[in-house]
Scaffold this active site. Structure first.
Site, PDB file in Angstrom:
ATOM      1  N   HIS A  67      28.871  32.920  14.572  1.00  0.00           N
ATOM      2  CA  HIS A  67      29.331  33.508  13.313  1.00  0.00           C
ATOM      3  C   HIS A  67      28.580  32.836  12.154  1.00  0.00           C
ATOM      4  O   HIS A  67      28.934  31.730  11.731  1.00  0.00           O
ATOM      5  CB  HIS A  67      30.833  33.310  13.135  1.00  0.00           C
ATOM      6  CG  HIS A  67      31.679  34.086  14.095  1.00  0.00           C
ATOM      7  ND1 HIS A  67      31.776  35.459  14.052  1.00  0.00           N
ATOM      8  CD2 HIS A  67      32.469  33.677  15.124  1.00  0.00           C
ATOM      9  CE1 HIS A  67      32.601  35.871  15.017  1.00  0.00           C
ATOM     10  NE2 HIS A  67      33.034  34.815  15.683  1.00  0.00           N
ATOM     11  N   HIS A  74      40.102  53.125  18.983  1.00  0.00           N
ATOM     12  CA  HIS A  74      41.049  53.428  17.907  1.00  0.00           C
ATOM     13  C   HIS A  74      40.364  53.522  16.545  1.00  0.00           C
ATOM     14  O   HIS A  74      40.944  54.044  15.592  1.00  0.00           O
ATOM     15  CB  HIS A  74      42.155  52.371  17.863  1.00  0.00           C
ATOM     16  CG  HIS A  74      41.672  50.986  17.573  1.00  0.00           C
ATOM     17  ND1 HIS A  74      40.974  50.235  18.489  1.00  0.00           N
ATOM     18  CD2 HIS A  74      41.779  50.210  16.470  1.00  0.00           C
ATOM     19  CE1 HIS A  74      40.681  49.065  17.969  1.00  0.00           C
ATOM     20  NE2 HIS A  74      41.159  49.015  16.736  1.00  0.00           N
ATOM     21  N   HIS A 132      26.966  37.878  20.260  1.00  0.00           N
ATOM     22  CA  HIS A 132      27.709  37.430  21.437  1.00  0.00           C
ATOM     23  C   HIS A 132      26.804  37.563  22.655  1.00  0.00           C
ATOM     24  O   HIS A 132      25.998  38.492  22.739  1.00  0.00           O
ATOM     25  CB  HIS A 132      28.958  38.295  21.621  1.00  0.00           C
ATOM     26  CG  HIS A 132      29.485  38.314  23.028  1.00  0.00           C
ATOM     27  ND1 HIS A 132      29.139  39.310  23.935  1.00  0.00           N
ATOM     28  CD2 HIS A 132      30.309  37.467  23.684  1.00  0.00           C
ATOM     29  CE1 HIS A 132      29.749  39.064  25.084  1.00  0.00           C
ATOM     30  NE2 HIS A 132      30.457  37.961  24.962  1.00  0.00           N
ATOM     31  N   VAL A 140      26.886  35.331  30.453  1.00  0.00           N
ATOM     32  CA  VAL A 140      26.402  35.546  31.821  1.00  0.00           C
ATOM     33  C   VAL A 140      27.369  34.828  32.757  1.00  0.00           C
ATOM     34  O   VAL A 140      27.865  33.748  32.443  1.00  0.00           O
ATOM     35  CB  VAL A 140      24.953  35.043  32.038  1.00  0.00           C
ATOM     36  CG1 VAL A 140      23.954  35.978  31.375  1.00  0.00           C
ATOM     37  CG2 VAL A 140      24.758  33.626  31.526  1.00  0.00           C
ATOM     38  N   ARG A 141      27.626  35.423  33.913  1.00  0.00           N
ATOM     39  CA  ARG A 141      28.664  34.891  34.786  1.00  0.00           C
ATOM     40  C   ARG A 141      28.386  35.246  36.250  1.00  0.00           C
ATOM     41  O   ARG A 141      27.670  36.210  36.548  1.00  0.00           O
ATOM     42  CB  ARG A 141      30.034  35.430  34.377  1.00  0.00           C
ATOM     43  CG  ARG A 141      30.101  36.947  34.368  1.00  0.00           C
ATOM     44  CD  ARG A 141      31.331  37.474  33.647  1.00  0.00           C
ATOM     45  NE  ARG A 141      31.326  38.936  33.590  1.00  0.00           N
ATOM     46  CZ  ARG A 141      30.724  39.634  32.649  1.00  0.00           C
ATOM     47  NH1 ARG A 141      30.087  39.021  31.670  1.00  0.00           N
ATOM     48  NH2 ARG A 141      30.757  40.955  32.673  1.00  0.00           N
ATOM     49  N   HIS A 178      16.468  45.454  20.651  1.00  0.00           N
ATOM     50  CA  HIS A 178      16.442  46.349  21.807  1.00  0.00           C
ATOM     51  C   HIS A 178      15.104  46.311  22.537  1.00  0.00           C
ATOM     52  O   HIS A 178      15.064  46.537  23.754  1.00  0.00           O
ATOM     53  CB  HIS A 178      16.791  47.768  21.369  1.00  0.00           C
ATOM     54  CG  HIS A 178      18.262  47.974  21.193  1.00  0.00           C
ATOM     55  ND1 HIS A 178      19.104  48.273  22.236  1.00  0.00           N
ATOM     56  CD2 HIS A 178      19.050  47.878  20.081  1.00  0.00           C
ATOM     57  CE1 HIS A 178      20.345  48.381  21.791  1.00  0.00           C
ATOM     58  NE2 HIS A 178      20.346  48.140  20.484  1.00  0.00           N
ATOM     59  N   SER A 198      29.595  31.644  27.972  1.00  0.00           N
ATOM     60  CA  SER A 198      29.893  32.657  26.971  1.00  0.00           C
ATOM     61  C   SER A 198      29.703  32.046  25.595  1.00  0.00           C
ATOM     62  O   SER A 198      30.075  30.888  25.364  1.00  0.00           O
ATOM     63  CB  SER A 198      31.329  33.159  27.129  1.00  0.00           C
ATOM     64  OG  SER A 198      31.633  34.132  26.146  1.00  0.00           O
ATOM     65  N   ARG A 205      41.958  27.663  29.372  1.00  0.00           N
ATOM     66  CA  ARG A 205      42.316  26.937  28.155  1.00  0.00           C
ATOM     67  C   ARG A 205      42.293  27.901  26.970  1.00  0.00           C
ATOM     68  O   ARG A 205      41.250  28.463  26.626  1.00  0.00           O
ATOM     69  CB  ARG A 205      41.323  25.790  27.931  1.00  0.00           C
ATOM     70  CG  ARG A 205      41.610  24.947  26.692  1.00  0.00           C
ATOM     71  CD  ARG A 205      40.650  23.755  26.653  1.00  0.00           C
ATOM     72  NE  ARG A 205      40.916  22.886  25.517  1.00  0.00           N
ATOM     73  CZ  ARG A 205      40.202  22.888  24.393  1.00  0.00           C
ATOM     74  NH1 ARG A 205      39.191  23.735  24.251  1.00  0.00           N
ATOM     75  NH2 ARG A 205      40.490  22.053  23.409  1.00  0.00           N
TER      76      ARG A 205
END
Length: 300
Positions: free
Chosen positions: A97, A176, A107, A110-111, A146, A93, A261
């Protein structure tokens, strides 16, 4: 460890190395500092953070592989039949910034996940994607972003890009606030359709696609002049990033609930941010223009 889990882990470790090298080249000044950590309940990871560079105020690229005997609630919300089962989760991940407000924040993740429980057939799946958060958007940058996403999806079916683009728009949405976090990209989860090799190949393409999508944009905008006004707006809009990551992000919830962590989980947060009560940009200003981009649309 299963053979599939081992293949995924090897790829993800190499991916972290490759992305860190690319980000260091792009920055041209700072270097990543690595923290290796272990999780008491099983597993660990490598957290790498670059700070105060020529381009990036902070960049974090994490690798983790954790395992345990009890799935956290965030992992079983969509698979209640696995509650109480054991798991292996491994992934990379990253969040970048930049200093320059004209260079977008980004951001990617992949997992790979495996879960098993007595009496229930073991399952595995991939997930991931990438998204872009500009503060001063440029149409050509968004279209490039894109287009890369569409092209990497194309070999896997005509419906893949529209489906995962829409998933990204829906996922990175601040209910929100009534706005998206940025201009979207790709997001997918629970991917096991078509077998391991096909899903693994798609995940590898997403990982490479992130670099192909982001690096040209960052290079194009890195020397754009900026001042205090742009910096203050960047810091204000970074607040939306904080809100999403702490209120909605499933990865943050999984990491905290599984005993990961804390410093590594929260490295995605911006190093500097500001909040201003009832801020409204001046009508017709470059800052007001951003709002038009914070809604799902077809960019291509």
């Amino acid at each position: 460890m299963s053979e599939q889990s081992g293949q995924a882990e090897t790829f993800l470790r190499e991916l972290q190395d490759r992305i860190c090298a690319a980000v260091e080249r792009l920055d041209g000044s700072a270097r990543f500092v690595e923290d290796r950590w272990t999780r008491e309940a099983g597993g660990g990871g490598r957290t790498r953070v670059l700070r105060e560079g020529a381009m990036f105020e902070q960049a974090g690229v994490n690798f983790s592989r954790v395992h345990g005997h009890t799935l956290p609630p965030s992992a079983t919300a969509h698979r209640p039949e696995l509650a109480g089962g054991s798991f292996i989760a491994t992934g990379v991940s990253l969040v970048l910034h930049p200093n320059n407000p004209y260079v977008p924040t980004t951001h990617a993740n992949v997992r790979y996940f495996e879960a098993s429980k007595p009496g229930v057939e073991p399952v595995w799946w991939f997930g991931g994607g990438f998204d872009l958060t500009p503060f001063y958007p440029f149409d050509e940058d968004v279209r490039h972003w894109h287009a890369v996403a569409r092209d990497l999806c194309a070999p896997y079916g005509e419906d893949v890009y529209p489906r995962y683009k829409r998933w990204c728009d829906d996922y990175f949405y601040l209910k929100h606030r009534g706005e998206t976090r940025g201009v979207g990209g790709l997001f997918y989860d629970d991917l096991n359709e078509g077998g391991f090799e096909r899903c693994f190949a798609f995940t590898r393409d997403v990982a490479q696609g992130f670099l192909d999508a982001y690096l040209p944009i960052a290079e194009r905008r890195r020397d754009t002049p900026w001042g205090e006004r742009e910096r203050e707006f960047q810091l204000y809009r970074r607040g939306r990033y904080v809100e999403f990551n702490l209120v909605y992000d499933r990865g943050t919830l999984f990491g905290l609930q599984s005993g990961g962590r804390t410093e590594s989980i929260l490295m995605s947060l911006p190093p500097r941010v500001r909040y201003e009560y009832a801020y409204t940009p001046e009508p017709g200003s470059p800052e007001a223009r951003l709002q038009d981009y914070l809604k799902p649309r077809d960019w291509l």
